[in-house]
Design an enzyme around this catalytic site. Structure first.
Site, short mmCIF file in Angstrom:
data_model
loop_
_atom_site.label_atom_id
_atom_site.label_comp_id
_atom_site.label_asym_id
_atom_site.label_seq_id
_atom_site.Cartn_x
_atom_site.Cartn_y
_atom_site.Cartn_z
CG ASP A 298 -6.71 -5.10 -2.57
OD1 ASP A 298 -7.58 -4.29 -2.26
OD2 ASP A 298 -5.50 -4.96 -2.29
CG ASP B 163 -2.07 0.91 1.21
OD1 ASP B 163 -3.15 0.57 0.71
OD2 ASP B 163 -1.88 2.03 1.71
N GLY C 4 -8.25 -10.58 0.31
CA GLY C 4 -8.41 -9.18 0.00
C GLY C 4 -7.15 -8.37 0.20
CG HIS C 5 -5.84 -3.70 1.13
ND1 HIS C 5 -5.24 -3.28 -0.05
CD2 HIS C 5 -5.37 -2.85 2.09
CE1 HIS C 5 -4.45 -2.24 0.19
NE2 HIS C 5 -4.50 -1.98 1.49
CG PHE C 6 -4.80 -5.59 5.64
CD1 PHE C 6 -3.56 -5.10 5.97
CD2 PHE C 6 -5.86 -4.71 5.53
CE1 PHE C 6 -3.36 -3.74 6.21
CE2 PHE C 6 -5.68 -3.35 5.77
CZ PHE C 6 -4.42 -2.86 6.11
#
Length: 289
Positions: A240, A105, A266-268
């Site tokens: 994500d 990120d 997903g994102h994490f």
């Protein structure tokens, strides 16, 4: 004390107190772990001990995050250029001349600035949901890019990204139902505690606005990839909805030897696939030298 145990330390860098986690033998190859929004080095709490028997790991909290200094917006230049300068100075203070970079990120535009400035110091890249291309920007970014053009009009919309509902969503979106129980609730609650500190909302709004300038240096990042061909491992959540899977696949455009893994999350991704990512990193760093 065993060198594999995580140590929690703080050092003054350019007038700021920078907190970092460290584990492993400093004589072994180093991996620098750079976190994103809205978290801190806490996101690497399980990855660090998983790799510390073989590697030296350093995970700092960026200024404004975690346990590092968080001066008010009128007391510090909250820009990605400035966060990069502080991170570079930290690495120099710690005497780290050669290292691989883990980019997540916000950590991606910070780490890739370092890599473009010091390509001889970077032994490899591990990328988790960190864009270096325009590919993969999802509708999540519509409000943020509108805010970049008109802060006053669109500030109410982006302030909603600082709520506990939005923070929890970042951890849970795109995660298969049968994996949701792997995500500890203290992850988003700890992040939210940081966001809720007095003055921190203004810090995050400034960084939201400054993010637009990262896109201006994407061509520099891509040139670095083409010219230096750093060994690269991409471990990215296939679902994500912040940085879409196309952002992961884009790395192959300039790094044809990049190893790209789209994981069912997903994102994490570390929260659900931490052991798998640790194994991938260990094998990758052995090959990268």
């Amino acid at each position: 004390m065993s060198l594999s145990a995580t140590r929690h330390r703080t050092v003054e860098v350019q007038g700021q107190q920078i907190f970092y986690r460290e584990a492993g033998d400093p004589t072994r190859p180093t991996l620098v772990l750079l976190h994103g929004f809205p978290t801190s080095s806490h996101m690497f709490r399980d990855l660090i001990p998983a790799l510390a028997d073989e590697y030296h790991l350093i995970a700092p909290d960026h200024v404004g995050f975690g346990q590092s200094s968080a001066p008010p917006v009128d007391g510090f230049d909250y820009s990605f250029d400035r966060l990069t300068t502080v991170t570079e100075a930290l690495l120099d203070t710690l005497g780290l001349d050669r290292f691989a970079l883990y980019l997540h990120d916000y950590g991606a535009p910070i780490g890739l600035r370092i890599a473009t400035r010091h390509p001889d110091r970077v032994t490899g890249l591990v990328v988790q949901s960190g864009n270096a291309y325009l590919d993969g920007f999802t509708p999540f970014w519509d409000a943020l890019f509108a805010h970049a053009k008109d802060r006053t009009t669109h500030e109410p919309a982006v302030r909603r990204l600082l709520t506990v509902e939005a923070t929890r969503w970042q951890y849970t979106h795109g995660v298969p139902t049968d994996l949701l129980d792997r995500i500890a609730p203290e992850t988003w609650l700890l992040d939210q505690a940081g966001l809720d500190r007095p003055g921190n909302a203004e810090i995050q709004l400034q960084l939201f606005w400054d993010y637009q300038f990262n896109l201006d240096v994407y061509p520099d990042f891509q040139r670095y990839f083409r010219e230096h061909q750093p060994p690269t491992l991409v471990t990215w959540g296939r679902h994500d909805e912040i940085f879409g899977a196309a952002g992961a696949e884009a790395y192959a455009r300039d790094l044809p030897e990049a190893e790209i893994h789209l994981l069912d999350t997903g994102h994490f991704a570390l929260e659900t696939h931490g052991a798998e990512i640790a194994d991938l990193i260990r094998a990758f760093l052995r090959r990268a030298g």
